[in-house]
Design a protein around this motif. Structure first.
Motif, PDB file in Angstrom:
ATOM      1  N   LYS A  35       3.988   6.370   6.594  1.00 19.40           N
ATOM      2  CA  LYS A  35       4.443   6.261   5.212  1.00 19.40           C
ATOM      3  C   LYS A  35       4.087   4.917   4.569  1.00 19.40           C
ATOM      4  O   LYS A  35       4.975   4.152   4.180  1.00 19.40           O
ATOM      5  CB  LYS A  35       5.943   6.504   5.126  1.00 19.40           C
ATOM      6  CG  LYS A  35       6.349   7.893   5.578  1.00 19.40           C
ATOM      7  CD  LYS A  35       7.835   8.097   5.423  1.00 19.40           C
ATOM      8  CE  LYS A  35       8.221   9.480   5.927  1.00 19.40           C
ATOM      9  NZ  LYS A  35       9.657   9.719   5.821  1.00 19.40           N
ATOM     10  N   PRO A  36       2.795   4.603   4.440  1.00 18.33           N
ATOM     11  CA  PRO A  36       2.410   3.344   3.783  1.00 18.33           C
ATOM     12  C   PRO A  36       2.824   3.353   2.319  1.00 18.33           C
ATOM     13  O   PRO A  36       2.808   4.395   1.669  1.00 18.33           O
ATOM     14  CB  PRO A  36       0.890   3.325   3.925  1.00 18.33           C
ATOM     15  CG  PRO A  36       0.504   4.754   4.054  1.00 18.33           C
ATOM     16  CD  PRO A  36       1.642   5.434   4.765  1.00 18.33           C
ATOM     17  N   LYS A  37       3.237   2.194   1.833  1.00 12.62           N
ATOM     18  CA  LYS A  37       3.699   2.084   0.454  1.00 12.62           C
ATOM     19  C   LYS A  37       2.980   0.949  -0.255  1.00 12.62           C
ATOM     20  O   LYS A  37       2.719  -0.103   0.338  1.00 12.62           O
ATOM     21  CB  LYS A  37       5.203   1.820   0.429  1.00 12.62           C
ATOM     22  CG  LYS A  37       6.014   2.960   0.974  1.00 12.62           C
ATOM     23  CD  LYS A  37       7.497   2.644   0.892  1.00 12.62           C
ATOM     24  CE  LYS A  37       8.289   3.770   1.497  1.00 12.62           C
ATOM     25  NZ  LYS A  37       8.900   3.408   2.759  1.00 12.62           N
ATOM     26  N   ARG A  38       2.687   1.188  -1.517  1.00 11.71           N
ATOM     27  CA  ARG A  38       2.072   0.159  -2.338  1.00 11.71           C
ATOM     28  C   ARG A  38       2.958  -1.088  -2.334  1.00 11.71           C
ATOM     29  O   ARG A  38       4.181  -0.981  -2.430  1.00 11.71           O
ATOM     30  CB  ARG A  38       1.916   0.680  -3.759  1.00 11.71           C
ATOM     31  CG  ARG A  38       0.882  -0.043  -4.560  1.00 11.71           C
ATOM     32  CD  ARG A  38       0.666   0.664  -5.857  1.00 11.71           C
ATOM     33  NE  ARG A  38       1.785   0.341  -6.725  1.00 11.71           N
ATOM     34  CZ  ARG A  38       1.658  -0.151  -7.940  1.00 11.71           C
ATOM     35  NH1 ARG A  38       0.498  -0.295  -8.479  1.00 11.71           N
ATOM     36  NH2 ARG A  38       2.713  -0.456  -8.640  1.00 11.71           N
ATOM     37  N   GLY A  39       2.342  -2.254  -2.177  1.00 12.25           N
ATOM     38  CA  GLY A  39       3.089  -3.508  -2.166  1.00 12.25           C
ATOM     39  C   GLY A  39       3.364  -4.045  -0.777  1.00 12.25           C
ATOM     40  O   GLY A  39       3.693  -5.216  -0.623  1.00 12.25           O
ATOM     41  N   GLU A  40       3.247  -3.198   0.244  1.00 11.38           N
ATOM     42  CA  GLU A  40       3.452  -3.648   1.618  1.00 11.38           C
ATOM     43  C   GLU A  40       2.221  -4.413   2.100  1.00 11.38           C
ATOM     44  O   GLU A  40       1.123  -4.229   1.593  1.00 11.38           O
ATOM     45  CB  GLU A  40       3.664  -2.460   2.563  1.00 11.38           C
ATOM     46  CG  GLU A  40       4.947  -1.730   2.352  1.00 11.38           C
ATOM     47  CD  GLU A  40       5.129  -0.605   3.345  1.00 11.38           C
ATOM     48  OE1 GLU A  40       6.243  -0.479   3.851  1.00 11.38           O
ATOM     49  OE2 GLU A  40       4.168   0.148   3.615  1.00 11.38           O
ATOM     50  N   TYR A  41       2.422  -5.230   3.114  1.00  7.58           N
ATOM     51  CA  TYR A  41       1.324  -5.961   3.732  1.00  7.58           C
ATOM     52  C   TYR A  41       1.003  -5.354   5.085  1.00  7.58           C
ATOM     53  O   TYR A  41       1.898  -4.927   5.819  1.00  7.58           O
ATOM     54  CB  TYR A  41       1.693  -7.438   3.905  1.00  7.58           C
ATOM     55  CG  TYR A  41       1.663  -8.183   2.602  1.00  7.58           C
ATOM     56  CD1 TYR A  41       0.536  -8.895   2.212  1.00  7.58           C
ATOM     57  CD2 TYR A  41       2.752  -8.145   1.732  1.00  7.58           C
ATOM     58  CE1 TYR A  41       0.496  -9.563   0.997  1.00  7.58           C
ATOM     59  CE2 TYR A  41       2.727  -8.816   0.525  1.00  7.58           C
ATOM     60  CZ  TYR A  41       1.598  -9.519   0.171  1.00  7.58           C
ATOM     61  OH  TYR A  41       1.549 -10.176  -1.042  1.00  7.58           O
ATOM     62  N   VAL A  42      -0.282  -5.303   5.381  1.00  7.79           N
ATOM     63  CA  VAL A  42      -0.758  -4.760   6.656  1.00  7.79           C
ATOM     64  C   VAL A  42      -1.850  -5.663   7.210  1.00  7.79           C
ATOM     65  O   VAL A  42      -2.439  -6.471   6.488  1.00  7.79           O
ATOM     66  CB  VAL A  42      -1.335  -3.327   6.492  1.00  7.79           C
ATOM     67  CG1 VAL A  42      -0.251  -2.342   6.104  1.00  7.79           C
ATOM     68  CG2 VAL A  42      -2.477  -3.301   5.484  1.00  7.79           C
TER      69      VAL A  42
END
Length: 75
Positions: A35-42
């Motif tokens: 569940k990747p979300k916009r604004g998260e860092y990876v």
């Protein structure tokens, strides 16, 4: 040695999308991230987001990479 670069998710379209850091935008595969979300860092390695990281850690890592001249940009 493998190097994962901290990047911010800017767009998610299913298992793919885009990430950005210091004005550089790259296509990313999110198959390893639930569940990747916009604004998260990876951490991005070879086009794959391999791990979520906290924003503070992303900035800290990018600063260190910039200081060692391994990269020219920062968030």
């Amino acid at each position: 040695m493998c190097l994962g670069i901290p990047m911010k998710i800017t767009e998610v379209k299913g298992a793919e999308g885009f990430v950005e850091s210091g004005g550089l935008k790259r296509k990313a595969n999110f198959s390893f991230i639930k569940k990747p979300k916009r604004g998260e860092y990876v951490l991005l390695h070879a086009g794959f987001a391999i791990e979520r990281i906290k924003e503070k850690e992303a900035h800290k890592t990018l600063k260190a990479l910039k200081e060692t001249r391994m990269i020219r940009h920062a968030i």
